[in-house]
Write a protein that holds these residues in place. Structure first.
Motif, PDB file in Angstrom:
ATOM      1  N   MET A   1      39.214  11.720   1.278  1.00 54.56           N
ATOM      2  CA  MET A   1      38.511  13.019   1.465  1.00 54.56           C
ATOM      3  C   MET A   1      37.156  12.631   2.476  1.00 54.56           C
ATOM      4  SD  MET A   1      36.589  15.498  -1.205  1.00 54.56           S
ATOM      5  CE  MET A   1      36.811  14.054  -2.364  1.00 54.56           C
ATOM      6  N   VAL A   2      37.089  13.262   3.370  1.00 54.80           N
ATOM      7  CA  VAL A   2      35.767  12.985   4.125  1.00 54.80           C
ATOM      8  C   VAL A   2      34.704  13.765   3.651  1.00 54.80           C
ATOM      9  CG1 VAL A   2      34.935  13.061   6.577  1.00 54.80           C
ATOM     10  CG2 VAL A   2      37.440  12.726   6.129  1.00 54.80           C
ATOM     11  N   ILE A   3      33.444  12.907   3.496  1.00 56.47           N
ATOM     12  CA  ILE A   3      32.109  13.492   3.375  1.00 56.47           C
ATOM     13  C   ILE A   3      31.315  13.585   4.715  1.00 56.47           C
ATOM     14  CG2 ILE A   3      30.083  13.566   1.593  1.00 56.47           C
ATOM     15  CD1 ILE A   3      32.564  13.504  -0.221  1.00 56.47           C
ATOM     16  N   GLU A   4      31.184  14.890   4.931  1.00 63.28           N
ATOM     17  CA  GLU A   4      30.180  14.935   6.190  1.00 63.28           C
ATOM     18  C   GLU A   4      28.674  14.586   5.702  1.00 63.28           C
ATOM     19  OE1 GLU A   4      31.573  17.877   8.955  1.00 63.28           O
ATOM     20  OE2 GLU A   4      33.358  17.898   7.806  1.00 63.28           O
ATOM     21  N   LYS A   5      27.927  14.398   6.721  1.00 65.92           N
ATOM     22  CA  LYS A   5      26.579  14.253   6.418  1.00 65.92           C
ATOM     23  C   LYS A   5      25.918  15.247   7.258  1.00 65.92           C
ATOM     24  CE  LYS A   5      25.675   9.546   4.864  1.00 65.92           C
ATOM     25  NZ  LYS A   5      25.021   8.214   5.471  1.00 65.92           N
ATOM     26  N   ASP A   6      24.812  15.729   6.955  1.00 65.75           N
ATOM     27  CA  ASP A   6      23.896  16.764   7.877  1.00 65.75           C
ATOM     28  C   ASP A   6      24.929  17.892   8.291  1.00 65.75           C
ATOM     29  OD1 ASP A   6      21.535  15.530   7.420  1.00 65.75           O
ATOM     30  OD2 ASP A   6      21.671  14.129   9.039  1.00 65.75           O
ATOM     31  N   LYS A   7      25.561  18.363   7.677  1.00 69.78           N
ATOM     32  CA  LYS A   7      26.573  19.307   8.113  1.00 69.78           C
ATOM     33  C   LYS A   7      25.862  20.887   8.530  1.00 69.78           C
ATOM     34  CE  LYS A   7      30.748  21.513   8.289  1.00 69.78           C
ATOM     35  NZ  LYS A   7      31.822  21.151   9.262  1.00 69.78           N
ATOM     36  N   SER A   8      26.080  21.325   9.647  1.00 70.15           N
ATOM     37  CA  SER A   8      25.355  22.516   9.668  1.00 70.15           C
ATOM     38  C   SER A   8      26.110  23.665   8.956  1.00 70.15           C
ATOM     39  CB  SER A   8      25.436  22.958  11.379  1.00 70.15           C
ATOM     40  OG  SER A   8      25.370  24.252  11.422  1.00 70.15           O
ATOM     41  N   LEU A   9      25.582  24.658   8.493  1.00 72.17           N
ATOM     42  CA  LEU A   9      26.235  25.774   7.567  1.00 72.17           C
ATOM     43  C   LEU A   9      26.406  27.123   8.355  1.00 72.17           C
ATOM     44  CD1 LEU A   9      24.394  24.501   4.177  1.00 72.17           C
ATOM     45  CD2 LEU A   9      26.609  24.158   4.750  1.00 72.17           C
ATOM     46  N   LYS A  10      25.954  27.059   9.713  1.00 78.49           N
ATOM     47  CA  LYS A  10      25.735  28.178  10.344  1.00 78.49           C
ATOM     48  C   LYS A  10      26.981  29.332  10.384  1.00 78.49           C
ATOM     49  CE  LYS A  10      24.322  29.532  14.957  1.00 78.49           C
ATOM     50  NZ  LYS A  10      23.848  31.029  14.833  1.00 78.49           N
ATOM     51  N   HIS A  11      28.281  28.259  10.484  1.00 79.22           N
ATOM     52  CA  HIS A  11      29.292  29.206  10.627  1.00 79.22           C
ATOM     53  C   HIS A  11      30.177  29.286   9.098  1.00 79.22           C
ATOM     54  CE1 HIS A  11      28.945  29.458  14.751  1.00 79.22           C
ATOM     55  NE2 HIS A  11      28.843  28.105  15.004  1.00 79.22           N
TER      56      HIS A  11
ATOM     57  N   ILE B   1      22.904  31.636   8.936  1.00 76.77           N
ATOM     58  CA  ILE B   1      21.728  31.066   8.809  1.00 76.77           C
ATOM     59  C   ILE B   1      22.226  29.595   9.358  1.00 76.77           C
ATOM     60  CG2 ILE B   1      19.784  30.299   7.557  1.00 76.77           C
ATOM     61  CD1 ILE B   1      19.690  33.189   7.895  1.00 76.77           C
ATOM     62  N   ASP B   2      21.175  29.124  10.153  1.00 76.34           N
ATOM     63  CA  ASP B   2      21.547  27.735  10.609  1.00 76.34           C
ATOM     64  C   ASP B   2      20.801  26.718   9.864  1.00 76.34           C
ATOM     65  OD1 ASP B   2      22.322  25.637  12.338  1.00 76.34           O
ATOM     66  OD2 ASP B   2      20.960  26.126  13.793  1.00 76.34           O
ATOM     67  N   ALA B   3      21.221  26.850   8.493  1.00 76.61           N
ATOM     68  CA  ALA B   3      20.795  25.571   7.627  1.00 76.61           C
ATOM     69  C   ALA B   3      21.612  24.391   7.591  1.00 76.61           C
ATOM     70  CB  ALA B   3      20.613  26.155   6.094  1.00 76.61           C
ATOM     71  N   LYS B   4      21.221  23.397   7.179  1.00 76.74           N
ATOM     72  CA  LYS B   4      21.937  21.930   7.072  1.00 76.74           C
ATOM     73  C   LYS B   4      22.392  21.579   5.323  1.00 76.74           C
ATOM     74  CE  LYS B   4      21.702  19.639  11.532  1.00 76.74           C
ATOM     75  NZ  LYS B   4      20.750  20.275  12.290  1.00 76.74           N
ATOM     76  N   ALA B   5      23.394  20.926   5.368  1.00 80.81           N
ATOM     77  CA  ALA B   5      23.498  20.476   3.796  1.00 80.81           C
ATOM     78  C   ALA B   5      23.640  18.894   4.127  1.00 80.81           C
ATOM     79  CB  ALA B   5      25.009  20.889   3.375  1.00 80.81           C
ATOM     80  N   SER B   6      22.928  18.061   3.365  1.00 80.59           N
ATOM     81  CA  SER B   6      22.655  16.483   3.347  1.00 80.59           C
ATOM     82  C   SER B   6      24.128  16.070   3.522  1.00 80.59           C
ATOM     83  CB  SER B   6      21.919  15.812   2.294  1.00 80.59           C
ATOM     84  OG  SER B   6      20.965  16.643   1.803  1.00 80.59           O
ATOM     85  N   TYR B   7      25.004  16.424   2.565  1.00 82.69           N
ATOM     86  CA  TYR B   7      26.500  16.257   2.194  1.00 82.69           C
ATOM     87  C   TYR B   7      27.447  17.277   2.066  1.00 82.69           C
ATOM     88  CZ  TYR B   7      24.137  11.838   1.509  1.00 82.69           C
ATOM     89  OH  TYR B   7      23.354  10.612   1.362  1.00 82.69           O
ATOM     90  N   TYR B   8      28.683  17.133   2.617  1.00 86.03           N
ATOM     91  CA  TYR B   8      29.572  18.322   2.481  1.00 86.03           C
ATOM     92  C   TYR B   8      31.010  17.808   2.500  1.00 86.03           C
ATOM     93  CZ  TYR B   8      32.358  21.877   4.742  1.00 86.03           C
ATOM     94  OH  TYR B   8      33.502  22.946   5.230  1.00 86.03           O
ATOM     95  N   ALA B   9      31.718  18.505   1.521  1.00 84.14           N
ATOM     96  CA  ALA B   9      33.022  17.944   1.265  1.00 84.14           C
ATOM     97  C   ALA B   9      34.037  19.301   1.266  1.00 84.14           C
ATOM     98  CB  ALA B   9      33.165  17.149   0.142  1.00 84.14           C
ATOM     99  N   GLU B  10      35.066  19.303   1.667  1.00 85.91           N
ATOM    100  CA  GLU B  10      35.974  20.257   1.817  1.00 85.91           C
ATOM    101  C   GLU B  10      36.987  20.070   0.486  1.00 85.91           C
ATOM    102  OE1 GLU B  10      38.191  20.877   5.467  1.00 85.91           O
ATOM    103  OE2 GLU B  10      36.054  21.666   6.159  1.00 85.91           O
ATOM    104  N   ILE B  11      37.105  20.804  -0.369  1.00 85.02           N
ATOM    105  CA  ILE B  11      37.844  20.472  -1.605  1.00 85.02           C
ATOM    106  C   ILE B  11      39.129  21.433  -1.656  1.00 85.02           C
ATOM    107  CG2 ILE B  11      38.040  20.742  -4.246  1.00 85.02           C
ATOM    108  CD1 ILE B  11      35.920  18.737  -3.285  1.00 85.02           C
ATOM    109  N   ARG B  12      40.371  20.558  -1.500  1.00 87.42           N
ATOM    110  CA  ARG B  12      41.682  21.007  -1.326  1.00 87.42           C
ATOM    111  C   ARG B  12      42.386  20.601  -2.415  1.00 87.42           C
ATOM    112  NH1 ARG B  12      42.076  22.346   3.920  1.00 87.42           N
ATOM    113  NH2 ARG B  12      40.472  21.814   5.170  1.00 87.42           N
ATOM    114  N   THR B  13      41.990  19.752  -3.292  1.00 88.37           N
ATOM    115  CA  THR B  13      42.866  19.542  -4.638  1.00 88.37           C
ATOM    116  C   THR B  13      41.732  19.351  -5.717  1.00 88.37           C
ATOM    117  OG1 THR B  13      42.872  17.191  -4.436  1.00 88.37           O
ATOM    118  CG2 THR B  13      44.690  18.263  -3.559  1.00 88.37           C
ATOM    119  N   ILE B  14      42.120  19.436  -7.039  1.00 86.00           N
ATOM    120  CA  ILE B  14      41.239  19.415  -8.161  1.00 86.00           C
ATOM    121  C   ILE B  14      40.928  17.946  -8.345  1.00 86.00           C
ATOM    122  CG2 ILE B  14      41.205  19.548 -10.738  1.00 86.00           C
ATOM    123  CD1 ILE B  14      42.834  22.098 -10.382  1.00 86.00           C
TER     124      ILE B  14
END
Ligand SMILES: Cc1cc2nc3c(=O)[nH]c(=O)nc-3n(C[C@H](O)[C@H](O)[C@H](O)COP(=O)(O)OP(=O)(O)OC[C@H]3O[C@@H](n4cnc5c(N)ncnc54)[C@H](O)[C@@H]3O)c2cc1C
Length: 338
Positions: free
Chosen positions: A1-11, A17-30
Motif C-alpha cells: 500500500m502506498v502512503i502519500e505525503k503532503d496530499k492535497s485534499l481539494k478534490h 477546500i485546498d487543505a493538505k494531509a501530512s499522510y494519506y492512504a487508500e484503504i481497499r482491504t481490512i
C-alpha cells in the motif's frame, strides 16, 4: 500500500477546500487498514477516516494520517419471508447502494436516494431525508478500533442514534473505522410518500400506485432540482441542524413570527426549520467575499470559489450569532469541522 505525503485534499471534500494531509492512504482491504494503523510509524499519529468528504469542513491542514475508505462489496447475508439482510462495504457509494436495493425491490432506503457520500459514513450522523433515517433499517455495523485493530460489532442500540447523531459523533468520535454496514430491508415495503414534495412529484408524473422505484425516482428529481451540486458549487448540504426548542418557546415565537414552520419533536419540543430562521435574518443568497448561504437553500453554506475553511466557518458563526440575537435560538453545526 502506498502512503502519500503532503496530499492535497481539494478534490476529496465537497467544499473544495485546498487543505493538505501530512499522510494519506487508500484503504481497499481490512488487512491494509490493520497493517497501517499498527505500523510503528503511524501508530500514534492522529487519524481521520475520509469517505466522500461530503460532510467535512477542513479549517486547516490535517497533521496526521488520512485513511480514505474504499472498501467495496455488497452481499446478501440472509433472508426470510419478509426481510433481506444486505451488507455493504463501507466504501460503497451510498446512492449506488440505494439503487441496488431499489432495483431488487427491497424497500426502506428509497427516500434516501441521492444523498452523497459512502455507506460507512451513513451511521455517523444517522443520515436522513424525506421522513426516513437509516436507523429505521439499520441492522448492525462492523468497525475496527484504530488503537489496536480489534474488530467490534454495533447494533442499533449500541450506535445510540439520534437526529443527525450517533455515538460516532460523541463518545466514540474518531475511535473506529466503520468497515461494513448491514441493513434489514423489506420485501413488502410500506412507502413513505407523505413527507416533503414526494406526493406532488408523483402526482406530476401521473403515478397513482407508486413502487419503491417510483419513490426513488421522485426523490432524485426533487433533490436534483432543489440542491446545489457540489461539482458546480462547493457545499456540504445542510450546514446546520434544524433546532429542537421547547414548545412553549416555539409558541411565544410563533406569536411574533406567524409563518415560523415547526414540527412536533421529542417530548415537549418542536423542531424548527433552520432555513427559515436564516432567511429571516437576511442571509439567503447574500455573498460575503467568497462565501454565503445559497440563494435557493438558506441552510446550505457555499464556497463561491477559492474560500478557505476558516472563511466558511467565520460566515457560519455570523449566521449563528444573528439567529441567536433575533430568535434566541442556537443553531448547531451539522458538518464535521476539522
Ligand atoms: C449536496 C449534499 C446534500 C446532502 N444531503 C444530505 C441529506 O439529505 N441528509 C443527510 O443526512 N446528509 C446529507 N448530506 C451530508 C452527507 O452527504 C452525509 O453526511 C454523508 O453520510 C457523508 O458521507 P461521506 O462519505 O461523504 O462522509 P465524510 O464527509 O467523508 O465524513 C463525514 C464524517 O464521518 C466520518 N467517517 C466517514 N466514513 C467513516 C467510516 N467508514 N468510519 C468511521 N468514520 C467515518 C469522517 O471522519 C467524518 O467525521 C448532504 C451533503 C451534500 C454535499
Amino acid at each position: 500500500m502506498v502512503i502519500e505525503k503532503d496530499k492535497s485534499l481539494k478534490h476529496l471534500n465537497t467544499f473544495g477546500i485546498d487543505a493538505k494531509a501530512s499522510y494519506y492512504a487508500e484503504i481497499r482491504t481490512i488487512e491494509d487498514l490493520c497493517a497501517v494503523i499498527l505500523h510503528p510509524m503511524y501508530r500514534s499519529a492522529p487519524k481521520l477516516i475520509l469517505g466522500g468528504g461530503s460532510n467535512i469542513l477542513f479549517k486547516q491542514n490535517f497533521n496526521g494520517l488520512i485513511l480514505h475508505n474504499l472498501l467495496q462489496g455488497i452481499e446478501l447475508l440472509n433472508e426470510d419471508e419478509n426481510f433481506v439482510f444486505l451488507k455493504a462495504g463501507a466504501g460503497v457509494i451510498w446512492h449506488e447502494f440505494v439503487l441496488y436495493a431499489v432495483q431488487h425491490g427491497w424497500g426502506g432506503i428509497e427516500n434516501l436516494s441521492l444523498i452523497p457520500g459512502t455507506v460507512g459514513a451513513s451511521p455517523i450522523q444517522n443520515i436522513g431525508a424525506y421522513g426516513t433515517e437509516i436507523k429505521d433499517t439499520f441492522y448492525e455495523l462492523e468497525a475496527i478500533d484504530l488503537q489496536d485493530a480489534t474488530t467490534h460489532r454495533f447494533n442499533a442500540t449500541a450506535c445510540g442514534f439520534g437526529y443527525r447523531d450517533s455515538i460516532f459523533k460523541r463518545e466514540a468520535k474518531g475511535r473506529f473505522m466503520i468497515v461494513s454496514v448491514t441493513f434489514r430491508l423489506s420485501k413488502s415495503p410500506v412507502l413513505n410518500t407523505r413527507y416533503g414534495a414526494i406526493e406532488q412529484e408523483l402526482q406530476a408524473e401521473g403515478v397513482t400506485q407508486p413502487t419503491i422505484q417510483d419513490v426513488s425516482k421522485a426523490v432524485i428529481a426533487i433533490r436534483s432540482s432543489k440542491l446545489p451540486d457540489p461539482k458546480i458549487i462547493g457545499n456540504a448540504g445542510s450546514f446546520f441542524k434544524n433546532p429542537e426548542i421547547p414548545t412553549s418557546q416555539f409558541e411565544t415565537l410563533k406569536a411574533v413570527f406567524p409563518e415560523l414552520p415547526g414540527y412536533p419533536g421529542l417530548e415537549g419540543t418542536t423542531k424548527v426549520a433552520a432555513g427559515y430562521l436564516i432567511e429571516q435574518c437576511g442571509w439567503k443568497g447574500k455573498v460575503i467575499g467568497k462565501v454565503g448561504m445559497h440563494r435557493q437553500q438558506a441552510l446550505v453554506l457555499v464556497n463561491h470559489g477559492g474560500a478557505t475553511g476558516q472563511e466558511l466557518i467565520d460566515h457560519a458563526v455570523r449566521v449563528q450569532d444573528s439567529v441567536l440575537e433575533k430568535f434566541g435560538i442556537h443553531l448547531e453545526m451539522e458538518v464535521n469541522i476539522l
